[in-house]
Scaffold this active site. Structure first.
Site, short mmCIF file in Angstrom:
data_model
loop_
_atom_site.label_atom_id
_atom_site.label_comp_id
_atom_site.label_asym_id
_atom_site.label_seq_id
_atom_site.Cartn_x
_atom_site.Cartn_y
_atom_site.Cartn_z
N LYS A 121 6.39 -29.50 -6.72
CA LYS A 121 5.32 -29.23 -6.14
C LYS A 121 4.44 -28.57 -7.13
O LYS A 121 3.09 -28.73 -7.16
CB LYS A 121 5.13 -28.51 -4.65
CG LYS A 121 6.05 -29.43 -3.72
CD LYS A 121 6.03 -28.73 -2.33
CE LYS A 121 6.44 -27.41 -2.13
NZ LYS A 121 8.04 -27.28 -2.29
N ARG A 177 3.51 -25.38 6.21
CA ARG A 177 5.33 -25.37 6.54
C ARG A 177 5.71 -25.67 7.96
O ARG A 177 7.03 -25.64 8.13
CB ARG A 177 5.83 -24.35 5.88
CG ARG A 177 6.39 -24.40 4.30
CD ARG A 177 6.99 -23.06 3.92
NE ARG A 177 7.94 -23.21 2.68
CZ ARG A 177 7.50 -23.14 1.56
NH1 ARG A 177 6.11 -22.85 1.33
NH2 ARG A 177 8.49 -22.97 0.64
N ARG A 182 15.93 -23.38 -12.71
CA ARG A 182 14.66 -22.52 -12.48
C ARG A 182 14.98 -20.89 -12.61
O ARG A 182 14.48 -20.11 -13.15
CB ARG A 182 13.75 -22.97 -11.33
CG ARG A 182 12.48 -22.14 -11.36
CD ARG A 182 11.66 -22.88 -10.31
NE ARG A 182 11.93 -22.47 -9.24
CZ ARG A 182 11.25 -22.95 -8.08
NH1 ARG A 182 10.22 -23.69 -8.02
NH2 ARG A 182 11.56 -22.29 -6.76
N ARG A 211 13.62 -16.28 -10.78
CA ARG A 211 12.71 -16.00 -9.19
C ARG A 211 13.91 -15.51 -8.39
O ARG A 211 14.92 -16.07 -8.32
CB ARG A 211 12.07 -17.21 -8.75
CG ARG A 211 10.92 -17.17 -8.62
CD ARG A 211 10.17 -18.55 -8.09
NE ARG A 211 10.41 -18.64 -6.84
CZ ARG A 211 9.94 -19.78 -6.21
NH1 ARG A 211 9.00 -20.60 -6.51
NH2 ARG A 211 10.12 -20.02 -4.69
N ARG A 241 16.96 -22.18 2.09
CA ARG A 241 15.59 -22.71 2.14
C ARG A 241 15.54 -24.12 2.44
O ARG A 241 14.65 -24.80 3.03
CB ARG A 241 15.04 -22.54 0.76
CG ARG A 241 14.50 -20.98 0.39
CD ARG A 241 14.48 -20.66 -0.92
NE ARG A 241 13.40 -21.17 -1.53
CZ ARG A 241 13.43 -21.39 -2.99
NH1 ARG A 241 14.40 -20.86 -3.62
NH2 ARG A 241 12.51 -21.78 -3.53
P1 AMP Z 1 7.40 -21.41 -2.26
O1 AMP Z 1 6.88 -20.83 -3.69
O2 AMP Z 1 6.19 -22.39 -1.64
O3 AMP Z 1 8.83 -22.09 -2.23
O4 AMP Z 1 7.61 -20.02 -1.36
C1 AMP Z 1 8.54 -19.02 -1.42
C2 AMP Z 1 8.79 -18.40 -0.09
O5 AMP Z 1 7.32 -17.82 0.39
C3 AMP Z 1 9.37 -19.47 0.73
O6 AMP Z 1 10.91 -19.55 0.86
C4 AMP Z 1 8.93 -18.61 1.97
O7 AMP Z 1 9.60 -17.52 2.43
C5 AMP Z 1 7.42 -18.13 1.75
N1 AMP Z 1 6.45 -18.94 2.15
C6 AMP Z 1 5.70 -19.67 1.18
N2 AMP Z 1 4.65 -20.40 1.76
C7 AMP Z 1 4.88 -20.13 3.22
C8 AMP Z 1 4.28 -20.97 4.38
N3 AMP Z 1 3.45 -21.64 4.20
N4 AMP Z 1 4.98 -20.36 5.65
C9 AMP Z 1 5.75 -19.63 5.64
N5 AMP Z 1 6.36 -18.83 4.52
C10 AMP Z 1 5.97 -19.22 3.55
#
Ligand code: AMP
Length: 194
Positions: free
Chosen positions: A14, A89, A128, A134, A145
């Site tokens: 993404k 989400r 990654r 990360r 996740r």
């Molecule tokens: P991402 O970079 O989008 O994979 O997000 C990393 C982490 O941030 C996720 O595993 C969640 O813990 C948190 N997170 C990001 N976006 C959301 C969302 N829309 N709702 C809830 N938690 C989020």
């Protein structure tokens, strides 16, 4: 305005595809993961709370994330539209997003879902981890996740499907091939909405 949700499991690409979409269509990027990582790096109270959840691969509560997105939407000024990355989400977030955009006289044009098999996701996320370090890209957190995606986040597809805005796209192949598939979907909407 052209507002797009780029959707898919962790590791689907993404973020990479968002960058290409932003360059081509001049949209404003809104990544809730990036906002949360900024809060965590700055050690704000929100960041300290969020870190406990992101480190376990759990979702941050809806009300917190929705408030963050509302602030970004309210402060966006004059622009061509958003690419929402990592948001919504949950169905509750999707409902809130529709409401927030309606208040601005606009809406989500399409939700593009990148489809990738689980083995490939794990391979990409471990790579990654080596490259970017990360803290949530370790095998235990990755598995959780993906589980959270399958158990909770996937329901967002049905929400957009019911209103004819759900478009799945194969997320394997070269970055350029995937971007071509995404572009052809966006182009169906872009002319009438930009
Ligand atoms: P991402 O970079 O989008 O994979 O997000 C990393 C982490 O941030 C996720 O595993 C969640 O813990 C948190 N997170 C990001 N976006 C959301 C969302 N829309 N709702 C809830 N938690 C989020």
């Amino acid at each position: 305005m052209l507002n797009i949700v780029i959707f898919g499991p962790p590791g689907a690409g993404k973020g990479t595809q968002s960058q290409l979409i932003i360059e081509k269509y001049k949209l404003t990027h809104l990544s809730t993961g990036d906002i949360l990582r900024g809060e965590i790096a700055a050690k704000t109270p929100l960041g300290l709370e969020a870190k406990k959840l992101t480190d376990k691969g759990e979702l941050v509560p809806d009300e917190i994330v929705i408030k963050m997105v509302k602030n970004k939407i309210d402060s966006a000024g004059n622009h061509r539209g958003f690419i929402f990355d990592g948001f919504p989400r949950t169905v509750e977030q999707a409902v809130a997003l529709d409401r927030l955009l309606k208040e601005k006289g606009t809406s989500i044009s399409v939700m593009i879902t990148l489809e990738v098999e689980e083995d490939e996701l794990i391979k990409r996320l471990l790579k990654r981890c080596d490259e970017e370090g990360r803290s949530d890209d370790n095998i235990e957190t990755i598995r959780n996740r993906i589980k959270v995606y399958n158990d909770v986040t996937c329901q967002v597809c049905d929400y957009y499907g019911k209103t004819g805005r759900f478009r799945p796209v194969p997320g394997t192949g070269s970055v350029e091939e995937i971007f071509e598939r995404i572009s052809s979907v966006i182009d169906e909407y872009a002319e009438s909405q930009l």
